[in-house]
Design a protein around this motif. Structure first.
Motif, short mmCIF file in Angstrom:
data_model
loop_
_atom_site.label_atom_id
_atom_site.label_comp_id
_atom_site.label_asym_id
_atom_site.label_seq_id
_atom_site.Cartn_x
_atom_site.Cartn_y
_atom_site.Cartn_z
N ALA A 206 32.22 31.67 50.34
CA ALA A 206 30.82 32.08 50.37
C ALA A 206 30.71 33.32 51.24
O ALA A 206 31.38 33.42 52.27
N VAL A 207 29.88 34.26 50.82
CA VAL A 207 29.66 35.49 51.58
C VAL A 207 28.25 35.45 52.14
O VAL A 207 27.28 35.31 51.40
N LEU A 208 28.17 35.58 53.46
CA LEU A 208 26.90 35.52 54.18
C LEU A 208 26.51 36.92 54.64
O LEU A 208 27.33 37.64 55.20
N ASP A 209 25.25 37.29 54.40
CA ASP A 209 24.78 38.60 54.83
C ASP A 209 23.31 38.51 55.18
O ASP A 209 22.51 37.96 54.40
N HIS A 210 22.94 39.00 56.37
CA HIS A 210 21.56 38.95 56.85
C HIS A 210 20.98 37.54 56.75
O HIS A 210 19.84 37.35 56.35
N GLY A 211 21.82 36.55 57.10
CA GLY A 211 21.34 35.17 57.17
C GLY A 211 21.21 34.47 55.85
O GLY A 211 20.72 33.34 55.79
N GLN A 212 21.65 35.10 54.75
CA GLN A 212 21.56 34.47 53.43
C GLN A 212 22.92 34.54 52.74
O GLN A 212 23.69 35.48 52.94
N LEU A 213 23.19 33.53 51.91
CA LEU A 213 24.40 33.54 51.12
C LEU A 213 24.17 34.43 49.89
O LEU A 213 23.29 34.16 49.08
N VAL A 214 24.96 35.47 49.78
CA VAL A 214 24.77 36.44 48.70
C VAL A 214 25.77 36.25 47.56
O VAL A 214 25.61 36.87 46.49
N ALA A 215 26.78 35.41 47.76
CA ALA A 215 27.74 35.12 46.69
C ALA A 215 28.52 33.86 47.06
O ALA A 215 28.83 33.65 48.23
N GLN A 216 28.84 33.04 46.06
CA GLN A 216 29.67 31.87 46.24
C GLN A 216 30.53 31.68 45.01
O GLN A 216 30.10 31.99 43.89
N GLY A 217 31.73 31.15 45.19
CA GLY A 217 32.59 30.86 44.06
C GLY A 217 34.04 30.81 44.48
O GLY A 217 34.38 30.97 45.65
N THR A 218 34.91 30.59 43.52
CA THR A 218 36.34 30.69 43.78
C THR A 218 36.68 32.17 43.98
O THR A 218 35.92 33.05 43.58
N PRO A 219 37.83 32.46 44.59
CA PRO A 219 38.21 33.87 44.74
C PRO A 219 38.21 34.62 43.41
O PRO A 219 37.74 35.76 43.33
N GLU A 220 38.71 33.99 42.36
CA GLU A 220 38.77 34.67 41.07
C GLU A 220 37.38 34.87 40.48
O GLU A 220 37.09 35.92 39.87
N GLU A 221 36.50 33.89 40.64
CA GLU A 221 35.13 34.05 40.15
C GLU A 221 34.43 35.21 40.85
O GLU A 221 33.71 36.00 40.22
N LEU A 222 34.64 35.32 42.16
CA LEU A 222 33.99 36.40 42.90
C LEU A 222 34.53 37.76 42.47
O LEU A 222 33.78 38.74 42.37
N LYS A 223 35.82 37.85 42.23
CA LYS A 223 36.41 39.13 41.83
C LYS A 223 35.85 39.59 40.48
O LYS A 223 35.72 40.79 40.23
N ARG A 224 35.52 38.62 39.63
CA ARG A 224 34.99 39.00 38.31
C ARG A 224 33.54 39.47 38.38
O ARG A 224 32.99 39.97 37.39
N LEU A 225 32.91 39.31 39.56
CA LEU A 225 31.56 39.84 39.72
C LEU A 225 31.54 41.37 39.82
O LEU A 225 30.51 42.00 39.61
N VAL A 226 32.70 41.93 40.15
CA VAL A 226 32.78 43.35 40.45
C VAL A 226 33.43 44.10 39.30
O VAL A 226 34.51 43.72 38.84
N PRO A 227 32.79 45.16 38.79
CA PRO A 227 33.43 45.96 37.74
C PRO A 227 34.63 46.71 38.29
O PRO A 227 34.77 46.89 39.49
N GLY A 228 35.48 47.17 37.39
CA GLY A 228 36.62 47.96 37.81
C GLY A 228 37.96 47.37 37.43
O GLY A 228 39.00 48.00 37.60
N GLY A 229 37.95 46.13 36.91
CA GLY A 229 39.20 45.55 36.44
C GLY A 229 39.73 46.33 35.24
O GLY A 229 38.97 46.79 34.40
N HIS A 230 41.05 46.46 35.16
CA HIS A 230 41.62 47.20 34.05
C HIS A 230 43.08 46.81 33.85
O HIS A 230 43.71 46.19 34.72
N VAL A 231 43.57 47.17 32.69
CA VAL A 231 44.99 47.02 32.38
C VAL A 231 45.59 48.42 32.29
O VAL A 231 45.05 49.31 31.62
N ARG A 232 46.70 48.60 32.97
CA ARG A 232 47.37 49.91 33.00
C ARG A 232 48.57 49.85 32.05
O ARG A 232 49.49 49.06 32.25
N LEU A 233 48.51 50.67 31.02
CA LEU A 233 49.58 50.73 30.03
C LEU A 233 50.36 52.02 30.23
O LEU A 233 49.78 53.12 30.21
N ARG A 234 51.68 51.91 30.41
CA ARG A 234 52.51 53.10 30.58
C ARG A 234 53.40 53.27 29.36
O ARG A 234 53.97 52.28 28.85
N PHE A 235 53.54 54.51 28.92
CA PHE A 235 54.31 54.83 27.73
C PHE A 235 55.46 55.77 28.07
O PHE A 235 55.48 56.37 29.15
#
Length: 314
Positions: A206-235
Motif C-alpha cells: 500500500a502506498v500512503l500519501d498525505h494521510g491517504q492510501l493512494v494505491a494498493q495491490g500486489t507488486p505486479e498489480e501496482l506496476k501495471r498501473l503505470v504506462p511504459g511497459g514494453h518489449v524490446r526486440l533486437r535484430f
C-alpha cells in the motif's frame, strides 16, 4: 480466515495537522504487507497505532481478530515490534538481551533460557551470544533485535525499516530470515525505505500519501498501473528491423541499435499475442527482452514525489 490486521476509517490528527485521513486496509494471515510513502505520509503513525503505542482519533482496528480499543493487552500479547532504531542493550551479551526479553514476557527461568538458546541458533548468533552486543556488526545487531522481538512468539510482527544501514549481504540475510518467519505462519507488516525490498518481499503493498492510501495491490498489480511497459526486440540486420516495424506498427525503431520497442504490459496473454504476431510474420528476432515499470515508477506516479523523498517512516 480472520485477517491478521483489519483497519477501517483510521483517522489521526495532531492539532490542526491531519496525519491520517480515513485509512482502510486488510492484511491476510501469514503474508508480508509493506507500507510505502514519502516523508510525512503517516507511515510511522499507522504502525504506532496498530502496535498500541498511540491511540487513533477515530476508526476501527482489529488485530488477530481482537478489537484494539477494547482489548489492547490481548493485542500486545499477539504482536512484536522491531523499530527503526535498535532496542539492543550494548552492555549486555546477546544471550542476556534475550533473557531480559524472556523476563519481560513473563517466561519462567528455564523456559526463557530454552527460548533464548533456540533464537541464538535460529539467527546464527550462538558464538556471538556470549559477547557484549556493543561488539556486534550492524547486521548482527539487527538479527539480535529481531530475535528479541520473537521471544514471546508473536503471531504478527511490525518491522520498521529492518535493513536500513545494512550492507547488501546482511540485507539479503535479513530478507531470508523474514521469509522463513512467514513460511512458519507469522504475519509481517513492513515499512521500508528500499523499494526493491518491498518488491522482493511483499505479497501486497500500500502506498500512503498525505494521510491517504493512494494505491494498493500486489507488486505486479501496482506496476501495471503505470504506462511504459514494453518489449524490446533486437535484430541482426536492418531489413529485418524494417519488416518488423511494418508488421508491429506500434513499435518505435532504433535503427542504430537494430532494436524495435513495442508497447506491452508484460501480462502473459499480451506476450503470447505478440509472439503469435512475430511467428505469423516469420520475423527473425535475435533477442527479446520484457521491460515493465518498477516500484520507483509506481511511487512517483501515484504520489508525485521523486523516490529520493521516500526515505523516512514518518
Amino acid at each position: 480466515m480472520t485477517p491478521a490486521i483489519e483497519v477501517r476509517g483510521l483517522h489521526k490528527s495532531y492539532g490542526d495537522q491531519r496525519v491520517l485521513d480515513g485509512i482502510d486496509l486488510t492484511v491476510a494471515q501469514g503474508t508480508i504487507f509493506s507500507l510505502l510513502g514519502p516523508n510525512g505520509a503517516g507511515k510511522t503513525t499507522v504502525v504506532n497505532i496498530l502496535s498500541t503505542l498511540i491511540t487513533a482519533d477515530a476508526g476501527e482496528v482489529r488485530i488477530d481478530g481482537t478489537d484494539l480499543t477494547a482489548a489492547p493487552d490481548t493485542v500486545r500479547a499477539a504482536i512484536g515490534v522491531t523499530g527503526q532504531f535498535s532496542a539492543v542493550d550494548g552492555l549486555l551479551t546477546g544471550e542476556e538481551n534475550l533473557w531480559l526479553m524472556a523476563d519481560l514476557n513473563h517466561l519462567g527461568k528455564a523456559a526463557g533460557r530454552r527460548r533464548a538458546a533456540e533464537l541464538l541458533e535460529q539467527f546464527d548468533l550462538v558464538e556471538a551470544g556470549q559477547k557484549t552486543a556493543m561488539s556486534y556488526s550492524g547486521g548482527m545487531k539487527r538479527r539480535l533485535d529481531l530475535a528479541m522481538t520473537l521471544v514471546g512468539e508473536p503471531r504478527i510482527i511490525f518491522l520498521d525499516e529492518p535493513t536500513t544501514g545494512l550492507d547488501p549481504r546482511s540485507r539479503h540475510s535479513m530478507w531470508q530470515i523474514i521469509r522463513q518467519l512467514v513460511a512458519g505462519g507469522v504475519t509481517v507488516f513492513l515499512t521500508t525505505q528500499y523499494l526493491e525490498e518491498a518488491d522482493q518481499l511483499a505479497d501486497r503493498i500500500a502506498v500512503l500519501d498525505h494521510g491517504q492510501l493512494v494505491a494498493q495491490g500486489t507488486p505486479e498489480e501496482l506496476k501495471r498501473l503505470v504506462p511504459g511497459g514494453h518489449v524490446r526486440l533486437r535484430f541482426t540486420a536492418p531489413d529485418e528491423l524494417e519488416l518488423a516495424a511494418r508488421v508491429l506498427t506500434a513499435g518505435v525503431p532504433d535503427r542504430d541499435a537494430l532494436v524495435l520497442q513495442v508497447p506491452n504490459d508484460g501480462r502473459v496473454q499480451s506476450l503470447r499475442d505478440l509472439l503469435a504476431r512475430i511467428d505469423d510474420a516469420s520475423l527473425e528476432v535475435d533477442e527479446l527482452t520484457v521491460h515493465t515499470p518498477d516500484l520507483d515508477d509506481v511511487f512517483f506516479a501515484v504520489t508525485g514525489h521523486p523516490t529520493d523523498e521516500k526515505v523516512t517512516t514518518r
